[in-house]
Design an enzyme around this catalytic site. Structure first.
Site, PDB file in Angstrom:
ATOM      1  N   LYS A  78     -62.267  22.560 -33.417  1.00  0.00           N
ATOM      2  CA  LYS A  78     -61.282  21.763 -32.661  1.00  0.00           C
ATOM      3  C   LYS A  78     -60.722  20.690 -33.592  1.00  0.00           C
ATOM      4  O   LYS A  78     -61.455  20.120 -34.415  1.00  0.00           O
ATOM      5  CB  LYS A  78     -61.979  21.128 -31.462  1.00  0.00           C
ATOM      6  CG  LYS A  78     -61.083  20.403 -30.469  1.00  0.00           C
ATOM      7  CD  LYS A  78     -61.929  19.953 -29.261  1.00  0.00           C
ATOM      8  CE  LYS A  78     -61.076  19.270 -28.210  1.00  0.00           C
ATOM      9  NZ  LYS A  78     -61.885  18.813 -27.058  1.00  0.00           N
ATOM     10  N   SER A 153     -59.992  19.996 -22.658  1.00  0.00           N
ATOM     11  CA  SER A 153     -59.092  19.800 -23.753  1.00  0.00           C
ATOM     12  C   SER A 153     -59.342  20.727 -24.948  1.00  0.00           C
ATOM     13  O   SER A 153     -58.522  20.758 -25.877  1.00  0.00           O
ATOM     14  CB  SER A 153     -59.165  18.351 -24.250  1.00  0.00           C
ATOM     15  OG  SER A 153     -60.458  18.040 -24.694  1.00  0.00           O
ATOM     16  N   SER A 177     -64.480  19.297 -21.131  1.00  0.00           N
ATOM     17  CA  SER A 177     -63.516  19.909 -22.048  1.00  0.00           C
ATOM     18  C   SER A 177     -63.935  21.160 -22.796  1.00  0.00           C
ATOM     19  O   SER A 177     -63.108  21.759 -23.469  1.00  0.00           O
ATOM     20  CB  SER A 177     -63.058  18.867 -23.073  1.00  0.00           C
ATOM     21  OG  SER A 177     -62.297  17.883 -22.400  1.00  0.00           O
TER      22      SER A 177
END
Lengths: 489, 96
Positions: A78, A153, A177
């Site tokens: 990420k 996210s 997330s």
């Protein structure tokens, strides 16, 4: 051969037997990214040269007799996790030019284990969101239906695993997330116990709940990754000092395990989703587990408490983002040259570089922490956080694990909720409670509704990630949902 | 709780965020609905003792008060991203 459908252990066997080279495996995934990613846009950066270099190194190590399990295994990280020498943007205009000066501890550990970093995955800007729609660069799509969100996210990381663009990915989970997008995209995502994985090199959002976690196709894969990335780090003094073997109990029988379920949560779901959860419960019963009804009456206050605590910590953590130190205004002689003083530069840089959700959260936090409101909001929220934690402690005296839905629905359409912040916050209704209590939470695929994946969430006591992995693994030994792949051709 | 444009302006100034007039209107509305969501916490009766008696789950972790060497490549990568450098320090506009 479809290498993206194969487990870490089986891929490692192929590499060790030299039936496949790490370089070939790396090129296989780089090729898949080239062909498929334009449809779902999961990657912000792809490090082709660096990835191949790491793969060649992995091949040399294998030849020299190194048997590490992640050697040569390609992954994505990420884009809020620092990788030295490469752009790390947090999907924000504020950091679109920022080159990370050092490796995050998890990246360092994965490098040492020989895993191959393919690139950085898209996300909601600074991890603020539940859909990956707030990324400043582009929206990632759900591989099961490209008109729908992958969740957020960590949407890019999760969608990439789901679409077979990497073997595993790293995400971060503060309020859901990793888990929520894992449910939306039909993969397995673990939010480890708070402090079990070093946060050094993870861009800080909500320091009291942020955790880096793995996303993969199965619980077994997750456990192998955890054994590499977890563990005490002297660069993160909040990290847990005892070492845990995440693979140790993964094949244990579930006879006698007590699992708590919350009937009100199941009843709140639409019928086809309630059916999926009920059928999952039956699977656990058939594996020998005892099911017990429990109550989590403080859960409805988890969201409100979280949406005070998160913005408060965000407003403090983001004070460092002045637009001067991290590359935003490297050309500010052109951009900000008519600003007279530092304060004006801060106002302009931050006003220009942050997206709406980030600004909302910074302002909410500033408001909640300001004089006259601190007790009413922030301290009250912390008191509620403690009540939630105590409630879980009480429940875990009666049961070993809790089984609840991960999200209130399947993936929604892109654009459907973006203008309604509160509706977006309610996406996390089942994931926030465990976050506030620092507990391990794992979402695994449990069924389909309207051809879209839906996950269940397994939670246990703090630092008993081995229990959630064990339950998930046994579930996956009896079901095939985790072996379904979206059709992207 | 209702938040108006002026209050948004004040909060934004405190948070060092320059907002357009359109943004101020939009955020005022959204803020109000977010605060209503948050204010469900008022349903709970939390005593001031419960608020004051909050204990941290962490003990303070300290390390010895010694400077730690920063690798040159890390320092260079960090500093060279600033718009202006002078004597290995980031130069900024005047404070006052």
């Amino acid at each position: 051969m479809e290498y993206h459908k194969i487990s870490i252990k089986d891929l490692s066997d192929l590499l060790q037997k030299r039936e496949l080279s790490s370089l070939d495996l790396c090129n296989y995934f780089l090729d898949r990214i080239k062909r498929i990613d334009p449809k779902i846009k999961t990657c912000i950066s792809v490090f082709e040269d660096e990835a191949r270099k790491q793969a060649v190194l992995a091949d040399e190590r294998i030849l020299a007799g190194d048997k590490s399990l992640l050697l040569g295994i390609p992954y994505l990280a990420k884009d809020n996790i620092l990788c030295q020498g490469f752009k790390t943007t947090a999907a924000s205009k504020m950091l679109e030019n920022y080159i990370a000066p050092y490796d995050a501890t998890v990246i360092k550990r994965l490098k040492e284990s020989g895993a191959v970093l393919l690139g950085k995955a898209n996300m909601d800007e600074f991890a603020h969101g539940s859909s990956t729609e707030t990324s400043s660069f582009f929206i990632s799509k759900n591989p099961w239906d490209v008109e729908r969100v992958p969740g957020g996210s960590s949407g890019g990381s999760v969608a990439a695993v789901s679409a077979g663009l990497c073997v595993f990915a790293l995400g971060s989970d503060t309020g859901g997330s990793i888990r929520q997008p894992a449910s939306f995209c039909g993969v397995s995502g673990l939010k480890p116990s708070y402090s079990s994985v070093s946060r050094y090199g993870l861009m800080a959002m909500t320091s009291s709940t942020d955790v880096i976690g793995p996303i993969a196709k199965s619980a077994k894969d997750l456990s192998l990754i955890m054994n590499v990335i977890a563990g005490f780090d002297e660069n993160d003094l909040s990290s847990f000092k005892q070492s845990i073997d995440y693979c140790q109990n993964i094949d244990n029988s579930l006879k006698g395990i007590k699992i708590g379920i919350v009937p009100e949560f199941i009843d709140s779901l639409e019928d086809s989703l309630a059916k999926i959860v009920k059928e999952s419960i039956s699977v656990f019963e058939s594996l020998g587990a005892q099911i017990k009804n429990i109550s989590l009456k403080y859960n409805k206050y988890a969201g409100p408490a979280y949406y005070i605590i998160t913005p408060s910590e965000v407003s403090s953590n983001f004070a460092r983002l002045d637009g001067i130190r991290y590359g935003f205004s490297f050309d500010y002689k052109a951009k900000g040259s008519n600003s007279e003083n530092l304060n004006e530069i801060y106002l302009k840089n931050r006003g220009e570089a942050f997206g709406p959700e980030v600004k909302r959260r910074i302002m909410l936090g500033t408001y909640a922490l300001s004089s006259g409101y601190y007790d009413a909001y922030y301290k009250k929220a912390i008191a509620v956080k403690n009540l939630i934690k105590k409630e879980f402690d009480g429940v875990f005296e009666e049961v070993d694990a809790i089984l609840i839905p991960t999200s209130p629905d399947v993936a929604f359409k892109i654009g459907e909720q973006i203008d309604d912040p509160v509706k977006m916050y309610l996406e996390d209704i089942f994931t926030i409670g465990p976050s506030l209590a620092g507990l391990p939470g794992l979402s695994i695929p449990a069924g389909f509704s309207k051809d879209l994946p839906f996950g269940i969430q397994i939670i246990s006591k703090k630092f008993r990630d081995d229990i959630v992995l064990n339950l998930a693994n046994q579930f996956q030994s009896k079901t095939e949902f985790h072996q379904k792949f979206p059709n992207l051709n | 709780m209702e938040i108006n444009k002026d209050q948004i302006e004040k909060i934004a100034q405190l948070a060092k965020l320059e907002l357009s007039e359109v943004e101020k209107e939009k955020y005022a509305k959204q803020f109000s609905s977010i605060l209503s969501f948050i204010e469900t916490l008022n349903e709970l009766n939390i005593s001031s003792d419960e608020i004051l008696g909050l204990e941290s789950e962490f003990d303070n972790q300290l390390r010895s008060d010694e400077s730690v060497v920063c690798h040159e490549d890390v320092r260079n990568l960090s500093l060279n991203q600033a718009p202006e450098i002078e004597n290995n320090q980031i130069k900024v506009k005047r404070v006052l």
